[in-house]
Every structure is written in structure tokens, then in C-alpha cells.
Design an enzyme around this catalytic site. Structure first.
Site, PDB file in Angstrom:
ATOM      1  N   ASP A 165      75.801-114.498 -77.242  1.00 43.93           N
ATOM      2  CA  ASP A 165      77.165-114.134 -77.088  1.00 43.93           C
ATOM      3  C   ASP A 165      78.034-114.500 -78.331  1.00 43.93           C
ATOM      4  OD1 ASP A 165      80.047-113.909 -75.715  1.00 43.93           O
ATOM      5  OD2 ASP A 165      80.007-116.093 -75.958  1.00 43.93           O
ATOM      6  N   GLU A 191      71.836-116.835 -73.547  1.00 42.64           N
ATOM      7  CA  GLU A 191      72.943-116.008 -73.381  1.00 42.64           C
ATOM      8  C   GLU A 191      74.249-116.770 -74.088  1.00 42.64           C
ATOM      9  OE1 GLU A 191      74.641-116.492 -69.308  1.00 42.64           O
ATOM     10  OE2 GLU A 191      76.688-115.868 -69.921  1.00 42.64           O
ATOM     11  N   GLU A 216      73.427-110.253 -73.192  1.00 40.86           N
ATOM     12  CA  GLU A 216      73.549-111.290 -74.136  1.00 40.86           C
ATOM     13  C   GLU A 216      72.479-112.153 -74.563  1.00 40.86           C
ATOM     14  OE1 GLU A 216      78.365-111.985 -73.565  1.00 40.86           O
ATOM     15  OE2 GLU A 216      76.767-113.425 -72.556  1.00 40.86           O
TER      16      GLU A 216
END
Lengths: 236, 236
Positions: free
Chosen positions: B61, B57, B128
Site C-alpha cells: 500500500d 499488504e 497490494e
């Protein structure tokens, strides 16, 4: 020397400086010229939009963030997200970008109006804009290779950075004193994770949670919470 | 059905769902399995590090941020950095990522412990992490094509987003009321730029500058200052 050949010889000098710095010849020199143009030296191109390096800086900042995230993700396969975030902040900060600009010798190439450019981040901004220019000119792979091969491995010492406490805690405490805010860490949660205790810490400013950190070490969790709060306050 | 063939047929079903969703077959299915594993369903792999999707994640991101920065940079060649920042915040937000997860049907594939995963951002986090997995599995170009071709152009309406005031101003004012903080905009500077007036606005919380915005329109400068403050407060 005629106007035209003087124009080209100026470009030639810039191309040659950039080739030394980057390890490759730029294809589109205009991108690099934009990257080196501080807003104090910019002229209007359309609807009040100036040809300064601010758009490229915006792009370069995002590309740099992605490449450094990729780098720390692979370099530290057994570290958690909080650690990766902290390492990235150490590698990419205003201070570090300013320094990198000077280490590369990029500062000498910046076009600015000396009467009108008192700006703490002019060097770092040009560095980010350069990354944006490389990305547009040569694509992600070449840009990534430049950042990792020429910047991180050449100019930064990751092992030292890893072991240096960039002391977010003291930075936050100094800020709070200056701004006359009450500051404290609070234990938010402890949970068992196998045979280890995972600790969640809140960084509180004037009684409000401003940052959160999690780690198995309390000290580390406080650092992460402080980093989180520093980011939100824009004081990194 | 034996254990082994059941195992493979489960993978086969996942591969086929992902192929429909992504437009290509994953090469390393384990990356996608990690991306879909919420921390409530994770197990320890080493030194207290769990095989949850949190590291992916983090990576995703950053990659998403880079691709969207590239996208808005090229889509809006005559807009300034403040506008690009605002557009990116509209495209990539916790709310938007949560929605995209469900639009893709990714939520149905998440592995979690329903007793132990009350989490507002579980869907967005998995989205993400999926981006992180695609990046590692297929590289930047394929990942970028997926984000632009399958996400931005398919699921988001950029023209509408451009004209929607994601009202950072009212979001900030609501927050200030809830937290009993004094909030105000202040004119920081006006400067002549050719024949137009460039306006700098500060968003003040309890008398302190929390955000800054610049534009030729006062309303726009206020929005940018409010967005800046919302970011620092972590209320985007």
C-alpha cells in the site's frame, strides 16, 4: 561583486549547507530551492500555479511513507500490520517532521514572508518537500539511504519510540471532550487463534464506529483503534 | 508423481503464471506465495503471528502510494497538490485495487478458505500484497516499472479518470443521509492571488469542519473538501 557572481555565491553557500546536511552534493539545486520556498514567498509560474514547495511536499510525504513502511517492515519481522502502522505514525507525524526540520537546521534555509506565514506545519512541510527534492534529484535508493541513515538512525530512537505509548487513546478522549462528543471503546469480537484470544475493539464516537483495532492484548487493541480514529479525524 | 516433484511442479505453474502477469520471473517465490495467502488460509508462524498477506499488504500500500504520487507529480506538472491528491485517490482506491486484481487474473491464484473469507477487499488486499512482494523481491525500480508500465498504462485510462468526476461530493452526501448527519459546504476564505480568486471551502458534518479544499473554481474546491472529508471518514 557583480550581480552574477553574487547570484552564484548565494547558490554556493546553499550547496555547501545542503552537502553538510545531506551527505552529498545536490545535482539540481533548483529542486532544493523549490523545496525551501514556503507559499508566502512564492511567485506565480503559470495559470495561477505558484512555485511554492507544496507539490514537492505532496511527493515527499508519499516517499517518506514508503521508506518508513519498508524500514518498520524489516525492523519488526514478527509484528503485525497494526503495530507497523502505529510505529510508522510515531516516526512520521506533523510534530516529528517539524522537529526533524529544526534538528537538520533546515528551518534556517526556508524562504518565507514573515508577515504572512503563520503556519504550524511550515517546518514539517519543508522537511517533506526536501525528501521530494532528494527523490527527484537522486532517485529512490539515495533518498532511502538518507532517510534511514541520516534521519531515522541519527535523530530518532526507535527503541524508545517502540516503548513510548504515543497515547492515541488520551488524544482521542481529549478531542471528544473538547468537541463535546460521546466517546467509548466497544468489544467488537473475540476469536480463538491457536491458544490465544484475538480481540477486536471499536472506537466509538457519538455511537458510530470510527476506528478498529485488533491485538492479543486488549490495551494494545484499544490503542490501535484509537490511532485509527485519530487518523480519520485528522488529529494525529 | 512423487510428493517432491508434485511440490515443484506446483511452484513451476505459479512461477509461470506470475511471469506472464509480471513480465519477469520472481526470484523469491515464497514472497509471492505469502502475498497470495489470505488470512483465512494462513497458519501460525510465531507468537500468534500468521503467515497471511497482511504485512505485505501494508508494505505494498505504501509503495503503491509512492509510485502513484511520483507518476501524477510528473504527469501533471502544472497542477496543484489538491488535484494530485484527487488523481491519486482515483487511481488507488479499494474499488480500483479490487478490479485490478481481477484484471491481472491474480484472484484465481489467491489461497483462501472459502468458508471463512467473506471479505469485500480480499482481491484488492492481494493486489497490494503483490506490490509489496515485488518491491522486496526486485527493488523499487522494477516495482515502479511494473506499476506504471503494466498497471497504470495498461489497465487504467488516466485521461478518462482525469475528466471523470469521481463524485466525492455525492458520496459524502449519501453517507450523511444514511447516517442522519447534517452536511453542508461553507465558504471559509477567498483570497486574491494575482488576478484570480482562490477559494477555500470547508465540508461541514454536524457543524464541524471535516474537510478542506482550495481551488480557483468553487466546484473544484468543494470536490477537494469532500474528498478530504471522505478520507477522514474512511469511505473512499
Amino acid at each position: 561583486m557583480g550581480l552574477l557572481s553574487r547570484f552564484f555565491s548565494k547558490d554556493k553557500a546553499l550547496l555547501s549547507s545542503l552537502n553538510n546536511m545531506l551527505g552529498f552534493y545536490p545535482s539540481n539545486i533548483n529542486l532544493y530551492k523549490s523545496a525551501l520556498r514556503h507559499r508566502s514567498a512564492a511567485t506565480e509560474i503559470k495559470n495561477g500555479i505558484k512555485n511554492s514547495n507544496e507539490r514537492l511536499e505532496y511527493l515527499g510525504d508519499a516517499i517518506l511513507g514508503a521508506v518508513v513502511a519498508d524500514y518498520v517492515f524489516k525492523k519488526f519481522p514478527y509484528k503485525e500490520e497494526g503495530f507497523l502502522t502505529e510505529m510508522r505514525s510515531k516516526i512520521v507525524s506533523r510534530e516529528s517532521n517539524n522537529k526533524l526540520c529544526r534538528k537538520l537546521g533546515l528551518d534556517a534555509l526556508i524562504q518565507n514572508n514573515p508577515d504572512n506565514s503563520p503556519n504550524k506545519s511550515m517546518h514539517g512541510d519543508a522537511f517533506e518537500a526536501l525528501i521530494g527534492a532528494i527523490y527527484l534529484d537522486k532517485g529512490y535508493r539515495v533518498c532511502r539511504r538518507f532517510i534511514i541513515g541520516r534521519i531515522i538512525q541519527h535523530h530518532l530512537d526507535i527503541d524508545t519510540l517502540e516503548n513510548t505509548e504515543t497515547n492515541f487513546k488520551s488524544r482521542l478522549i481529549e478531542w471528544a471532550q473538547r468537541e463535546r462528543k460521546a466517546f467509548a471503546f466497544e468489544l467488537a469480537e473475540e476469536s480463538e487463534n491457536g491458544n490465544r484470544r484475538l480481540i477486536s475493539i471499536h472506537a466509538m464516537v457519538d455511537g458510530e464506529v470510527l476506528g478498529t483495532g485488533q491485538d492479543y492484548s486488549k490495551k494494545k487493541a484499544e490503542q490501535i483503534a484509537a490511532l485509527d480514529a485519530c487518523k480519520k479525524l485528522g488529529i494525529l
